[in-house]
Design a protein around this motif. Structure first.
Motif, PDB file in Angstrom:
ATOM      1  N   ASP A   1       0.849  -1.186   0.000  1.00  0.00           N
ATOM      2  CA  ASP A   1       0.000   0.000   0.000  1.00  0.00           C
ATOM      3  C   ASP A   1       0.896   1.251   0.000  1.00  0.00           C
TER       4      ASP A   1
ATOM      5  N   ASP B   1       0.478   4.143   1.242  1.00  0.00           N
ATOM      6  CA  ASP B   1       0.576   4.800   2.554  1.00  0.00           C
ATOM      7  C   ASP B   1       1.580   4.079   3.452  1.00  0.00           C
ATOM      8  N   LEU B   2       1.610   2.753   3.320  1.00  0.00           N
ATOM      9  CA  LEU B   2       2.581   1.972   4.090  1.00  0.00           C
ATOM     10  C   LEU B   2       4.000   2.341   3.649  1.00  0.00           C
TER      11      LEU B   2
ATOM     12  N   THR C   1       4.918  -5.226  12.732  1.00  0.00           N
ATOM     13  CA  THR C   1       3.794  -4.985  11.824  1.00  0.00           C
ATOM     14  C   THR C   1       3.249  -6.314  11.335  1.00  0.00           C
TER      15      THR C   1
ATOM     16  N   ASP D   1      -2.401  -0.946  10.111  1.00  0.00           N
ATOM     17  CA  ASP D   1      -3.274  -0.405   9.061  1.00  0.00           C
ATOM     18  C   ASP D   1      -4.597  -1.163   9.080  1.00  0.00           C
ATOM     19  N   GLU D   2      -5.407  -0.957   8.062  1.00  0.00           N
ATOM     20  CA  GLU D   2      -6.730  -1.608   8.051  1.00  0.00           C
ATOM     21  C   GLU D   2      -6.610  -3.132   8.063  1.00  0.00           C
TER      22      GLU D   2
ATOM     23  N   GLN E   1       0.973   9.516  10.912  1.00  0.00           N
ATOM     24  CA  GLN E   1      -0.211   8.823  10.357  1.00  0.00           C
ATOM     25  C   GLN E   1      -0.293   9.147   8.876  1.00  0.00           C
TER      26      GLN E   1
ATOM     27  N   ASN F   1      -2.917   8.404   6.151  1.00  0.00           N
ATOM     28  CA  ASN F   1      -4.290   7.900   5.950  1.00  0.00           C
ATOM     29  C   ASN F   1      -4.585   6.808   6.970  1.00  0.00           C
ATOM     30  N   SER F   2      -4.791   5.564   6.515  1.00  0.00           N
ATOM     31  CA  SER F   2      -5.166   4.525   7.495  1.00  0.00           C
ATOM     32  C   SER F   2      -3.948   3.881   8.158  1.00  0.00           C
ATOM     33  N   VAL F   3      -2.751   4.249   7.716  1.00  0.00           N
ATOM     34  CA  VAL F   3      -1.546   3.621   8.293  1.00  0.00           C
ATOM     35  C   VAL F   3      -1.019   4.471   9.455  1.00  0.00           C
ATOM     36  N   GLN F   4      -0.952   3.848  10.625  1.00  0.00           N
ATOM     37  CA  GLN F   4      -0.450   4.567  11.799  1.00  0.00           C
ATOM     38  C   GLN F   4       0.944   4.046  12.165  1.00  0.00           C
TER      39      GLN F   4
END
Lengths: 499, 458
Positions: free
Chosen positions: B341, B343-344, B363, B416-417, B447, B449-452
């Motif tokens: 992803d 974002d990752l 992770t 992430d999700e 952060q 998007n959905s990746v923290q």
């Protein structure tokens, strides 16, 4: 264009049955089973967002659902113009009442006697088990059962028409509404075997059609239910029902229940038809409903399908076979010297049908409006809705699960949609332990495992677990949030501190 | 009435043009959405391995592919190589297959459907999208076979030798069918000796110079597990298409009367089937190509059958083609999803900016190679990690998790999700996320998007 007299008569039967159904359906704004509330949530979701809830945050504290959504979409279209519960009741009852037409045409095709066909279509409107399960619930069988009869008729005519369009389009439609379409395939396969063994000509068209249908079914379901197959393997046919509940769904055939669910006369016709057409006369058109009945009976006998579903199909096939048997009796009667008493014969049969099918049907119609969803339970759910927070989890009988999520918006520990829940037996055992344990701390520790905050005690859980009360409930750790009639809601106040 | 569907060269040209677009589609899709990543975790794993060899100055290689990549890395960027080789391997394989079919006098419709089914079969798409040794082996094996048909035995031997250097199990698989084939064609026995010597030399080269293993292993689990792992419709990424298998079996049964004539093919198939089960080799890919060719034959046989319901014939045709295309697109979709992803990737690059290398990142186990590739840090969990420990760390939300973090020097956590399912407990809460939000030892670093990205500070 002039409407033929017999079609008009069947139309009148349809209107009468529909009126009767709607009268009973709208006696209450509620539904008779919990599954309907699951479907109602899907309809509401489709009307709002265009999609059903495949990722359900409320069921089992959050899970994925896999189901065929076509029927929900059909009803959702009508829900755009009226409240969804009204749309559900209206559409399901209209579709279920339409059964009189395919039964009429099927019996007419077999017997060539319009009177017998009209009489059979009238009887088909009063199959108690079909009425009970379609009058006050969101049941796809209201559509699939009439559609199955149309497909059977279309299949029987394929050697003459050579046009598979109706069968293929109808079958794909059926395939996307409910998984019970496999019954039709099994029945047709058995029908071909019977025809072959009796040296009756099997058309090449029939073979081509059934092979195509098998291919489409296998592929569609492999793609749609791939995840279910991966998780549960071949045992997916049992719907991942918890071991302790298995016997409730896939239970032994109860002859008395079958007799009253189907109606005594159609039920007996099933045996008479089996005797006549398996041992004496060869008639291909009778083989198909007969084979359908055999397939369903065998599956019921080996507990491979739910009892209610099996009885609904068996009831419909019995009525079709009743038409054949009735026609045979009339032929026999005509050859006797008392043929002038034919009218009397009709009257006697009518009286028998009224006593054995219509009166039980009226009884079940009344019962359907006094069922699971009553005001006491619904009030209990609204109390939870007012008191709960977003993460509150409710424990209740699995039968109530979908109702609770619909009325209160709370998460439930367990409901009746068991597919894809890998720890379903553990959950069911924990639920049973929470209700039956004599030691409060042990039960509360299990409640903490799932963040359970509310316990509902009602007749459905009393019946399921054979209990009358929860022994450890006290004022110290539980508040009584609601108590009326046989329904109590307890709110947990304490947490067990683990060492 | 028998029907024959004649095709012409413009159709073949169009076919190759469409296949080229199909093979380039996952890369084009990525570029269209503004990122340029490799497909599949395996590609990152391979590049990480090569990087380790370069860093450690090692003089031994697990397999010939590592050696080639090691040599090439000084000339070309490996990322580019990883994208271009599978694409050309796919196209070249199809072109050789086309020549083989012409040589074997396939009729036009059988040739077209066989090529189509090969091109759309998941295993062929797999080696045309993702870089692996199969990307080298398949064109070599096909070329060796084509040259054998053309009676160019020396050149055929060379390509057979190259194939066996990459995959020595091919020597065991091919030698018996080769013997029967040459015997049936009444060829000079010296040709067989030449080919077997070439194969043997290739295998010995592998065994002498590389440390990889070709030991067979009996698969574990039930037959159903095996089918789920090897049939694409059930979700297996490197699996056979069920529809193509059914068509292939249709041909197999309809052709049973010619079994003596085709005995060599059946001998080869038997060897390939056994090898696919016990060797982790390219046998499965060769088997898939043969099965797809059989499927092409089966499909044409079904279409040429005498049908009473002409409409059903059309429905069957469209249903089969639809299923094959659907199966291919499902595979393409999975392949695109297999790239990390974006974002990752951003999150990992950010970690690398902050701390260049040397820490441990916790992770999702599937991301281990990607984590090392983009951040230079090792991942705590990888595909071989103990599933119970993975479950415990992700679901638990008490101090026991902190001990694991301290003992193993874990510095970063990326969720992430896709981590939701790993973290969700029976209570419905996300264990690790809950812990990080409520414990002062954790600090949210960034952060995307959905990746923290969380940093463990205690």
């Amino acid at each position: 264009m002039r409407i033929r007299k017999e079609v008009l008569l069947v139309g009148l039967i349809f209107v009468f049955v529909l009126a009767l159904r709607l009268y009973f359906a709208f006696q209450t704004p509620y539904f008779s089973d919990s599954e309907s509330y699951f479907s109602l949530r899907q309809v509401e979701s489709i009307t709002e967002s265009g999609f059903p809830v495949f990722e359900d945050e409320l069921s089992y504290n959050g899970r994925d659902s896999i189901f065929l959504p076509l029927f929900h979409y059909i009803v959702s279209f009508f829900a755009l113009f009226m409240p969804s519960w009204i749309a559900v009741k209206l559409i399901v009852n209209i579709l279920a009442s339409l059964i009189v037409f395919p039964v009429f045409y099927f019996v007419k095709y077999k017997t060539k006697k319009e009177g017998v066909a009209i009489f059979s279509s009238f009887v088909s409107a009063f199959i108690p088990v079909f009425l009970f399960n379609t009058v006050n619930s969101f049941s796809p069988y209201a559509l699939t059962i009439p559609l199955t009869i149309i497909l059977m008729l279309s299949f029987l005519k394929i050697n003459q028409t050579k046009d598979p369009l109706i069968f293929v389009s109808g079958f794909i439609f059926l395939l996307l509404i409910d998984t019970s379409s496999y019954l039709l395939l099994l029945a047709i396969m058995l029908y071909l075997v019977f025809s072959w063994s009796d040296n009756l000509k099997i058309g090449r068209s029939e073979i081509e059609l059934i092979l195509f249908s098998i291919f489409v079914t296998v592929f569609s379901y492999l793609i749609i239910f791939r995840k279910v197959l991966l998780v549960h393997g071949p045992l997916f046919i049992f719907g991942n029902t918890p071991d302790l509940l298995f016997d409730n769904f896939f239970r032994n055939v109860d002859i008395i229940e079958a007799l009253f669910g189907i109606g005594i006369i159609p039920f007996l016709s099933l045996f008479v038809a089996a005797y006549l057409y398996l041992s004496r006369t060869k008639k291909k058109s009778v083989y198909l409903p007969l084979c359908f009945s055999i397939v369903v009976s065998v599956l019921l006998l080996f507990k491979l399908m739910p009892m209610t579903l099996g009885l609904m199909y068996l009831g419909t096939m019995s009525v079709i076979l009743f038409g054949e048997v009735f026609s045979t009796i009339l032929d026999y009667y005509d050859r006797m010297k008392i043929s002038y008493l034919k009218l009397l014969f009709y009257i006697i049969f009518c009286v028998l049908i009224i006593i054995t099918s219509i009166i039980p049907s009226i009884y079940v119609l009344e019962r359907s409006s006094l069922s699971l969803s009553n005001d006491t339970r619904i009030n209990a759910f609204s109390y939870i809705k007012e008191d709960m927070n977003d993460n509150s989890v409710v424990i209740a009988s699995p039968e109530l699960g979908h109702m609770i999520t619909h009325f209160s918006g709370a998460k439930v520990l367990i409901d009746q949609n068991y597919l894809l829940i890998e720890d379903v037996n553990e959950r069911f055992d924990d639920m049973r332990f929470i209700y039956t344990s004599a030691i409060g701390t042990a039960a509360m520790s299990r409640m903490d495992k799932y963040s359970v905050e509310y316990i509902i005690l009602d007749d459905s859980i009393r019946e399921l677990l054979n209990i009358s009360y929860i022994s450890y409930i006290d004022d110290e750790c539980f508040d009584i949030l609601y108590e009326k009639g046989n329904v109590s809601v307890y709110k947990k106040k304490c947490n067990v501190i683990s060492q | 009435m028998r029907r024959t569907n004649r095709i012409n060269y413009s159709l073949i040209f169009t076919f190759f043009a469409v296949v080229s677009l199909l093979l380039i589609f996952p890369h084009a899709y990525q570029l269209f959405f503004g990122f340029n990543l490799l497909l599949g975790e395996e590609s990152y794993s391979k590049i990480n391995d090569i990087q380790e060899i370069i860093d450690s100055d090692a003089d031994y290689f697990l397999e010939p592919l590592d050696f080639i990549l090691f040599k090439i890395s000084s000339v070309v960027e490996l990322e580019f190589f990883f994208k271009i080789i599978p694409f050309f391997s796919g196209l070249l394989s199809l072109a050789i297959l086309y020549m083989i079919f012409k040589k074997l006098n396939f009729d036009d419709s059988t040739m077209f459907y066989s090529l189509l089914f090969v091109a759309l079969s998941p295993l062929f798409l797999n080696h045309s999208f993702l870089f692996s040794l199969v990307s080298f082996v398949i064109p070599c094996v096909l070329l060796a076979f084509f040259l054998l048909l053309k009676k160019k035995y020396v050149f055929s031997s060379i390509f057979f030798m190259i194939s066996t250097i990459f995959d020595p199990s091919l020597f065991i698989i091919m030698i018996v069918p080769l013997f029967f084939y040459l015997n049936e064609k009444k060829e000079d026995y010296r040709h067989f000796i030449l080919l077997s010597c070439a194969g043997l030399i290739g295998s010995l080269v592998f065994l002498r110079f590389f440390v990889g293993s070709v030991m067979p292993s009996i698969p574990e689990g039930s037959l159903i597990d095996f089918l789920f792992l090897n049939i694409n419709v059930f979700g297996a990424r490197e699996g056979f298409s069920l529809i193509l298998l059914i068509l292939a079996f249709t041909f197999f049964f309809s052709d049973w009367k010619n079994r003596k004539k085709n005995s060599v093919v059946y001998i080869l198939l038997s060897f390939l089937i056994v090898s696919s089960v016990i060797f982790d080799s390219s046998a499965k890919h060769i088997l898939s190509i043969i099965a797809s060719v059989f499927a092409g034959y089966g499909f044409v046989a079904i279409m040429n059958m005498k049908w009473e319901l002409i409409n059903i014939r059309s429905y069957v045709k469209y249903a089969v083609l639809f299923s094959v295309i659907m199966s291919a697109f499902m595979f393409i979709d999975t392949t695109i999803d297999s790239s990390p992803d974006i974002d990752l990737v951003e999150a990992l690059k950010k970690i690398k900016e902050d701390i260049p290398f040397g820490d441990i990142v916790l992770t999702n186990p599937d991301y281990s190679e990607v984590v090392y590739y983009f951040s230079g840090h090792r991942a705590f969990f990888d595909d071989n990690s103990d599933p119970d420990l993975v479950r415990f760390v992700f679901k638990n939300h008490d101090d026991k998790t902190l001990d694991i973090f301290s003992k193993n020097k874990i510095s970063f956590v990326i969720i992430d999700e896709d981590s939701d399912a790993l973290m969700r407990t029976k209570k419905g809460i996300k264990g690790l996320e809950f812990l990080m939000e409520h414990n002062s030892c954790f600090m949210k670093s960034s952060q995307h998007n959905s990746v923290q990205v969380w940093q463990f500070t205690c």
